[in-house]
Design an enzyme around this catalytic site. Sequence first.
Site, PDB file in Angstrom:
ATOM      1  CE  LYS A  62      -3.947   1.983   2.553  1.00  0.00           C
ATOM      2  NZ  LYS A  62      -4.839   1.838   3.716  1.00  0.00           N
ATOM      3  CB  SER A  95      -8.126   3.650   2.601  1.00  0.00           C
ATOM      4  OG  SER A  95      -7.323   3.102   3.634  1.00  0.00           O
ATOM      5  CB  SER A 126      -8.432   0.835   5.570  1.00  0.00           C
ATOM      6  OG  SER A 126      -9.181   2.003   5.378  1.00  0.00           O
TER       7      SER A 126
HETATM    8  N1  GLN Z   1     -13.335   4.209   5.944  1.00  0.00           N
HETATM    9  C1  GLN Z   1     -12.706   4.657   7.148  1.00  0.00           C
HETATM   10  C2  GLN Z   1     -12.299   6.105   7.000  1.00  0.00           C
HETATM   11  O1  GLN Z   1     -12.604   6.652   6.003  1.00  0.00           O
HETATM   12  C3  GLN Z   1     -11.539   3.787   7.483  1.00  0.00           C
HETATM   13  C4  GLN Z   1     -10.263   4.178   6.879  1.00  0.00           C
HETATM   14  C5  GLN Z   1      -9.105   3.345   7.297  1.00  0.00           C
HETATM   15  O2  GLN Z   1      -9.239   2.323   7.974  1.00  0.00           O
HETATM   16  N2  GLN Z   1      -7.924   3.811   6.936  1.00  0.00           N
HETATM   17  O3  GLN Z   1     -11.707   6.695   7.852  1.00  0.00           O
END
Ligand code: GLN
Length: 454
Positions: free
Chosen positions: A60, A135, A159
């Site tokens: 990532k 994400s 995410s």
């Molecule tokens: N969807 C969540 C957010 O927008 C989780 C993001 C994540 O785990 N990095 O913050």
Amino acid sequence: ITVSDLVSESYGRIGQVDGKVKAFLTLDEENARAAAKLLDEKLGLSDSNGLLFGLPIGIKDNIVTEGVTTTCASQFLRNFNPVYDATVVTKLKEAQAVSIGKLNMDEFAMGGSNENSSFHTTYNPWNLEHVPGGSSGGSAAAVAAGEVYFSLGSDTGGSIRQPAAYCGIVGLKPTYGLVSRFGLVAFASSLDQIGPLTKNVEDSAYLLQAIAGYDPKDSTSAKVDIPDYLSALSGDVKGLRIALPKEYMGEGIDPQVREAVQSALKVFEGLGAVVEEVSLPHSEYAVATYYLLASSEASSNLARFDGVRYGVRAENPRNLLELYHKSRSEGFGPEVKRRIMLGTYALSSGYYDAYYLKAQKVRTLIKQDFDNVFEKYDVIIGPTAPTTAFKVGSQVDNPLTMYLNDIMTIPVNLAGVPAISIPCGFVEGLPVGLQIIGKALDESTILRVAHAFE
Ligand code: GLN
């Protein structure tokens, strides 16, 4: 078969499918081929080959890689070339995996669909009209599309697990502190964890084994002995006590997702486990709590992006303040700005007690909900997300609906405990994810339970 063959196969597959899936931001082909060649020369020479010897992996793009552009999918960092490797990357090199390239994500890991990447959207390999989740959407899509054997993602509020669920693969968020965050570009430091996205549970155990462990460079790293996760896979689930939170199966859950989870629980009962309904009474506050705390931490963490130290600098500022202002206005996308504004507000004097401090207190209550359930049960099982992958573009106009997708993943980060998402069925051709949540540092149990289901 040689490592060079594996690496060629990986780039070959990327050439075939990534024009459509668009999982990658950067390909690191020259380094990968050189690393493969070195490993091929060692092949057969040593009986101490690394745990991940020769396996192609994707990373990532919020995990720093020495000399390889690391953008966090942000225009701010489009030219950022780190001068060191994250600890997990060092560990992958020690385990002799080969990094193929850097994977797309929502900008600074803020989002759940990859539509917040400032470069391009990634598409779900099962149906290109749908999002891969986020994400870590690039990390999930690349594995699901067979472009790499496995990948690393990060999970602040779901995410790793949510994109794994949407793409029909396995995603594990380790216990907070188990995997070093050194070299992970911070979003919300008290919630962020790096973890594996893989095709199956066994691979997840291998990858976790390679990256877990104490790191003096991360002040929140846990000083614990790392168990043998692979040997955990052989056990059964007879007599296992499974808690099913009623809050995770109620309103807002797609009925077909609920059915898939219920059938999975039947499978566990068939294998000798006991399933009982429980309550996590503070669940309804988890999304609000998370978005206050995560945004507060983000507003502080992202203060370092000022146009001076990292990434892109705005041109022709008249003075220092204008340099900050222009660099940040031009460099950050709309969702990142929204979070910075929200977090700055929640932390400002006069509002701190009402928002930030209150949210910290509710976080403790949410953690206590988990502690109470884990006094009597070995694992908590429910859906990973309320629906399957939604259509690209269908939620971009409404950040609140987007935030509500995280309702079952967020509490796990707030409590700091580990959880794994595994595939448990399909609805209209799209995969459904089953979430297995464990006690702190009990990754062995969730891996064993997940493996028993496979
Ligand atoms: N969807 C969540 C957010 O927008 C989780 C993001 C994540 O785990 N990095 O913050």
